[in-house]
Design an enzyme around this catalytic site. Structure first.
Site: not given
Length: 277
Positions: A37, A126
């Site tokens: 991760d 984003y």
């Protein structure tokens, strides 16, 4: 020892394409969130220390543009902080770094295509988080490549092409935005372009897409034509198509820094034809 490349986001569109494009003499290691991760420093540090890659291509990201808008913390944890960790871990083991970024770092107000030396000014979470990732990559690993691309798709992923194919099979009429523009980019072509870029150019910021541009409506119309669909495709405006994020009106990019590599990239219509075939 063979040249070892680590691809983050190995199960994504770009990650899969890079694995297919890598030379057979390379040792390719592809990671995904189930393996490591990138939001956790200890996992990233230990994973790179164990795999000891020569090159890291960092393609892992939170790419759900509207999802980034509604979960800003997750967007920055993944796209900015995650990039910090990958870049620092790559530097610690002496690996090169390629960071895959986006045309969303621009505001879309320019009348001409954006090149590498235009000033970024993102208008979405984003875009902000990916630009922050660029800064983190360069700060931790000054000799890295920043590769900005746009409108990525392949034949199996969750993307515009496959969504249009499904909708055109299910409906008689669809409406698609005709006042936002970009460069549709086929993931296998992008992967080939990245590998060509790192063989022929020094580290730096580069734009890399399939050549030429179109609107989302123009893209959908070409999918209809090449796919032989009977669905009627109608233009609409971005204002009529409400969404959480604000994509740049002009998301078209070009390259000044690597014109030869950009010229090597096929035109988007040819790429789409190969994908649909």
């Amino acid at each position: 020892m063979p040249f070892r490349i680590l691809i983050t986001g190995g199960s994504g569109q770009v990650g899969r394409a890079l694995q297919s494009a890598a030379p057979s003499t390379w040792d390719v290691v592809a990671s995904e969130s189930a393996v490591v991760d990138i939001r956790h420093w200890n996992q990233v540090r230990d994973y790179l220390a164990a795999t000891r890659p020569n090159l890291v291509i960092h393609a892992a990201a939170m790419t759900d543009v509207d999802g980034c808008e509604t979960d800003q913390i997750a967007a920055f944890q993944t796209n900015a902080n995650g990039t910090r960790y990958v870049a620092r871990a790559a530097a610690r083991v002496g690996a090169g770094l390629v960071y895959v970024s986006t045309n969303f770092v621009f505001d879309g107000e320019k009348d001409e295509p954006y090149h590498e030396f235009d000033a970024p000014a993102p208008i979405s979470v984003y875009g902000l988080s990916k630009l922050a990732g660029e800064h983190e990559a360069l700060q931790a690993h000054p000799d890295c490549y920043i590769v900005r691309t746009a409108m990525i798709y392949d034949d199996v992923g969750r993307n515009f092409v496959n969504t249009m194919k499904r909708l055109m099979s299910e409906r008689d009429t669809i409406s698609v935005v005709d006042d936002q523009f970009g460069n549709p980019t086929y993931a296998p072509d992008l992967a080939a372009g990245i590998l060509r870029l790192i063989r022929t150019h020094p580290p730096g910021t580069y734009h890399l897409t399939n050549r030429d541009s179109t609107s989302w409506f123009g893209w959908a119309s070409e999918i209809r034509k090449l796919g032989g669909y009977d669905c009627d495709v109608q233009p609409t405006t971005a204002a009529e198509y409400q969404r959480a994020a604000s994509p740049p009106t002009n998301g078209v990019m070009t390259s000044i820094a690597a014109r030869d590599v950009q010229d090597f990239m096929p035109v988007w219509q040819d790429a789409l034809r190969r994908c649909l075939a």
